[in-house]
Design an enzyme around this catalytic site. Structure first.
Site, PDB file in Angstrom:
ATOM      1  N   LYS A   1       5.041  -6.722   1.266  1.00 32.10           N
ATOM      2  CA  LYS A   1       6.525  -6.619   1.666  1.00 32.10           C
ATOM      3  C   LYS A   1       6.647  -7.600   2.939  1.00 32.10           C
ATOM      4  O   LYS A   1       7.464  -8.434   3.186  1.00 32.10           O
ATOM      5  CB  LYS A   1       6.951  -5.171   1.790  1.00 32.10           C
ATOM      6  CG  LYS A   1       8.424  -5.295   2.307  1.00 32.10           C
ATOM      7  CD  LYS A   1       8.872  -3.806   2.271  1.00 32.10           C
ATOM      8  CE  LYS A   1       8.202  -2.747   3.001  1.00 32.10           C
ATOM      9  NZ  LYS A   1       8.079  -2.781   4.505  1.00 32.10           N
TER      10      LYS A   1
ATOM     11  N   ARG B   1      14.531   5.033   3.688  1.00 31.64           N
ATOM     12  CA  ARG B   1      13.561   5.245   3.147  1.00 31.64           C
ATOM     13  C   ARG B   1      13.700   6.693   2.307  1.00 31.64           C
ATOM     14  O   ARG B   1      12.913   7.082   1.553  1.00 31.64           O
ATOM     15  CB  ARG B   1      12.489   5.720   4.159  1.00 31.64           C
ATOM     16  CG  ARG B   1      11.790   4.447   4.737  1.00 31.64           C
ATOM     17  CD  ARG B   1      10.569   4.746   5.555  1.00 31.64           C
ATOM     18  NE  ARG B   1       9.786   3.740   6.022  1.00 31.64           N
ATOM     19  CZ  ARG B   1       9.824   2.945   7.183  1.00 31.64           C
ATOM     20  NH1 ARG B   1      10.821   3.073   7.797  1.00 31.64           N
ATOM     21  NH2 ARG B   1       9.081   1.926   7.499  1.00 31.64           N
TER      22      ARG B   1
ATOM     23  N   ARG C   1      -8.524  -3.381   4.303  1.00 34.13           N
ATOM     24  CA  ARG C   1      -7.897  -4.081   5.414  1.00 34.13           C
ATOM     25  C   ARG C   1      -8.582  -3.917   6.570  1.00 34.13           C
ATOM     26  O   ARG C   1      -9.200  -2.608   6.963  1.00 34.13           O
ATOM     27  CB  ARG C   1      -6.406  -3.429   5.774  1.00 34.13           C
ATOM     28  CG  ARG C   1      -5.485  -4.176   4.650  1.00 34.13           C
ATOM     29  CD  ARG C   1      -4.129  -3.818   5.041  1.00 34.13           C
ATOM     30  NE  ARG C   1      -3.650  -2.541   5.066  1.00 34.13           N
ATOM     31  CZ  ARG C   1      -2.221  -2.024   5.312  1.00 34.13           C
ATOM     32  NH1 ARG C   1      -1.231  -2.929   4.882  1.00 34.13           N
ATOM     33  NH2 ARG C   1      -2.034  -0.884   5.373  1.00 34.13           N
TER      34      ARG C   1
ATOM     35  N   ARG D   1      -8.107   0.599  10.617  1.00 29.14           N
ATOM     36  CA  ARG D   1      -6.956   1.256  11.380  1.00 29.14           C
ATOM     37  C   ARG D   1      -7.079   2.788  10.779  1.00 29.14           C
ATOM     38  O   ARG D   1      -7.577   3.171   9.625  1.00 29.14           O
ATOM     39  CB  ARG D   1      -5.491   1.019  10.879  1.00 29.14           C
ATOM     40  CG  ARG D   1      -5.225  -0.569  11.386  1.00 29.14           C
ATOM     41  CD  ARG D   1      -3.993  -1.011  11.177  1.00 29.14           C
ATOM     42  NE  ARG D   1      -3.434  -1.060   9.869  1.00 29.14           N
ATOM     43  CZ  ARG D   1      -2.235  -1.457   9.319  1.00 29.14           C
ATOM     44  NH1 ARG D   1      -1.355  -2.113  10.442  1.00 29.14           N
ATOM     45  NH2 ARG D   1      -1.998  -1.509   8.188  1.00 29.14           N
TER      46      ARG D   1
ATOM     47  N   ARG E   1       0.409   8.657   1.641  1.00 26.70           N
ATOM     48  CA  ARG E   1       1.532   7.839   1.879  1.00 26.70           C
ATOM     49  C   ARG E   1       2.138   7.279   0.614  1.00 26.70           C
ATOM     50  O   ARG E   1       3.230   7.260   0.770  1.00 26.70           O
ATOM     51  CB  ARG E   1       0.785   6.525   2.761  1.00 26.70           C
ATOM     52  CG  ARG E   1       0.749   7.076   4.331  1.00 26.70           C
ATOM     53  CD  ARG E   1      -0.169   6.146   5.021  1.00 26.70           C
ATOM     54  NE  ARG E   1       0.319   4.769   5.008  1.00 26.70           N
ATOM     55  CZ  ARG E   1      -0.166   3.527   5.567  1.00 26.70           C
ATOM     56  NH1 ARG E   1      -1.374   3.706   5.514  1.00 26.70           N
ATOM     57  NH2 ARG E   1       0.452   2.463   5.445  1.00 26.70           N
TER      58      ARG E   1
END
Length: 608
Positions: free
Chosen positions: A102, A178, A213, A242, A253
């Site tokens: 996104k 959201r 990532r 992270r 999530r």
């Protein structure tokens, strides 16, 4: 025949007139060019006509619509459907799960279409950094380990959307709303996208993208161990994972994202476009580019179509007029029924909106039904405030930021004061119910009259009964306000701008011509006056009505039977008619008929 020789602004006195309390509407329709005749309608002379006084006073009304362009449509189970608003510039919402690409697509959209990119994460960080009230409030929740409430997030978003760059360039809402509550908040504030884009990527791909990532703590750049490895071994050595990029947290999530996305889907289903995000960034953007370009073209075509419809509508006012219910009856009944009030509110708003849509910027509303006539003992400040609220909320529903202005105290020291009609009006406005979606303070603000009250974000100004007082003139403050407002619309509701004498009884002479010229620069967008006997407020003889852009329309009130009445059309006028012209219309004279040199007593045709 009786000549009308004077005009006053008074309405009929309270009288039940032997009529039931429930109003009806005369079955007439005159917003029709075919009625724009060169002579008056002929009215038969009643054998029971009575000698009347030589003057008939009439009172004026201005009106507008309460239900204008509201595009919120409630569906079953309280779900909301959005109808795409055809407006410039482009407005886009984009949604996607974590690692859906996104962020990359947002960058490409901004580069191609020049939209203002709005991300709640960026907004929150900016508010925290700037130490604003919203930022400090959000910080309290974050420090307590709690989610920032929807109200605070929505306030940040709506504030950002109100900035000039977002209005002029269009906007791209990234990952917001959201939740269903956030979507409904935007809908209530009339904030709607032209298109809702959802990036669709399989869960296993998303999990791989997140788990793989890596973050460069030195530069903040994001890499991927497989898809986008670091350029050098030195960079690779300092990369970190992270805390949120573990498989367990990513799955959690994703679950939350899916639940929220499913909840808000009914709000935007009509304009949702799902894009396959499991491709290269260029392939994904090519599809998005095609969609947005098509939306822009459709909007341009729609605007041309709307302009064509407006033109044809004005050319055929007769077809529109059939839906107008006519002059309401029972106007002598006090208090007015809710139906009568809403009739006037609706008529005022419709006329005002038509004028503004035609580019008019200096408008005047004059409405003096008994409850809005301060010279009568039945005057109700609440009715005026209710009309103001209808106007303000309706324009706010169209996305405009409205400032409602009430003049403050005039004069200095012991001579300070304000017109009695306006006493307490600002407090009443502040205490009124402005809806449960935060219109007051966001899209509607209350201020005073003056140049300093004009702010950059204001789109439209409504001035509540601006009027001169003894020895004091409001026009200088109004002129400063109109100068500061530029081409933004200013609407006067029931103004009284004639010069008043000072306490010594002497009129102000200096600059009087300029003041009167300024007062006349405001164009009336609606008038309505009742015609009645001079010196009395009963019975009603007829009515004069003008609703922009239609001509002035003259009606005669007729008693049909005990307890029943109606209004019939007599004539139309391109300009506001004179007293003589009104007399001639009631007498059934042709407009070209030669007038007698002197006034005379006589009968008014068929009035009783």
């Amino acid at each position: 025949m009786a000549m009308i020789t004077s005009v006053t602004m008074n309405f009929p006195h309270i009288s039940t007139h032997n009529i039931s309390s429930n109003p009806i509407f005369s079955p007439i329709c005159t917003n029709n060019p075919s009625n724009f005749s060169s002579s008056y309608s002929s009215v038969p002379i009643s054998s029971n006509s009575i000698h009347l006084s030589s003057s008939i006073a009439y009172s004026e009304q201005v009106i507008a619509s309460h239900n204008v362009n509201r595009r919120t449509h409630l569906r079953n189970n309280h779900k909301i459907k959005v109808i795409c608003a055809r407006s410039e510039p482009l407005k886009v919402m984009i949604s996607g799960a974590p690692a859906s690409g996104k962020g990359t697509q947002c960058e490409l959209i901004v580069q191609k279409f020049g939209l203002v990119h709005i991300s709640t994460g960026d907004l929150l960080r900016a508010e925290l950094s700037a130490g604003t009230d919203i930022g400090n409030k959000a910080k309290e929740y974050m420090n307590a380990g709690r989610l920032v409430p929807d109200e605070i997030v929505t306030a940040m978003v709506t504030t950002r959307l109100s900035k000039e760059d977002a209005k002029e360039k269009g906007w791209l809402l990234d990952g917001y709303p959201r939740t269903l509550a956030q979507a409904e908040s935007l809908e209530r504030l009339n904030i709607r996208p032209d298109i809702y884009i959802v990036l669709d990527v399989p869960d296993e791909i998303l999990i791989d993208r997140c788990v793989g990532r890596r973050l460069d703590p030195l530069t903040g750049k994001i890499y991927h161990v497989t898809n986008f490895p670091p350029e050098t071994e030195d960079i690779k050595a300092r990369l970190i994972t992270r805390p949120d990029d573990t498989e367990e947290k990513v799955k959690s999530r994703l679950q939350i994202y899916k639940q929220n996305a499913e909840a808000i889907l009914p709000v935007y289903s009509d304009i949702m476009n799902k894009i396959d995000g499991n491709r290269g960034k260029d392939a994904v953007f090519a599809e998005i580019d095609s969609l947005l370009s098509r939306v822009q073209k459709e909007e341009q075509d729609a605007r041309k179509s709307e302009e064509s419809v407006i033109s044809s509508t004005r050319a055929d006012m007769a077809s529109l007029s059939k839906d107008w219910r006519g002059i309401p009856t029972r106007l002598n009944n006090i208090p007015h029924s809710r139906e009568i009030r809403e009739y006037f509110y609706t008529d005022v708003l419709q006329a005002t909106q038509r004028a503004i849509n035609d580019g008019k910027t200096r408008l005047k509303i004059e409405i003096n039904i008994p409850e809005l006539n301060p010279s009568m003992d039945v005057y109700r400040i609440g009715t005026l405030m209710e009309l103001i609220r209808v106007l303000a909320l309706s324009f706010a529903d169209d996305g405009k930021r409205v400032k409602v202005c009430v003049q403050g105290s005039m004069g200095e020291g012991a001579l300070a004061g304000m017109p009695l009609q306006l006493a307490g009006s600002r407090k009443i406005l502040e205490y009124m119910d402005w809806g449960d979606y935060g219109a007051l303070g966001n899209f509607v603000n209350i201020g005073s009259i003056g140049g300093k009250e004009v702010e950059k974000q204001d789109d439209l100004f409504i001035l509540v009964a601006p009027q001169n007082a003894v020895g004091n003139c409001i026009i200088d403050d109004m002129r400063a306000m109109t100068d500061a407002a530029g081409n933004r619309p200013i609407i006067l509701v029931n103004p009284k701008l004639k010069d008043l004498p000072a306490s010594s009884g002497i009129m102000q002479i200096m600059g009087r011509d300029k003041r009167l010229e300024y007062a006349a620069s405001f164009e009336i967008c609606y008038q309505f006056r009742l015609l009645y006997y001079a010196g009395t407020q009963y019975p009603i003889m007829g009515a004069l009505r003008m609703s922009y852009p239609y001509p002035y329309e003259l009606y005669k009130r007729v008693d049909e039977s005990p307890g029943k009445e109606k209004y019939i059309s007599l004539a139309t006028f391109a300009k506001r008619p004179s007293i003589d012209e009104l007399n001639d219309a009631f007498e059934g004279k042709s407009r070209n008929q030669e007038k007698k040199a002197e006034g005379f007593w006589g009968f008014l045709s068929g009035i009783l």
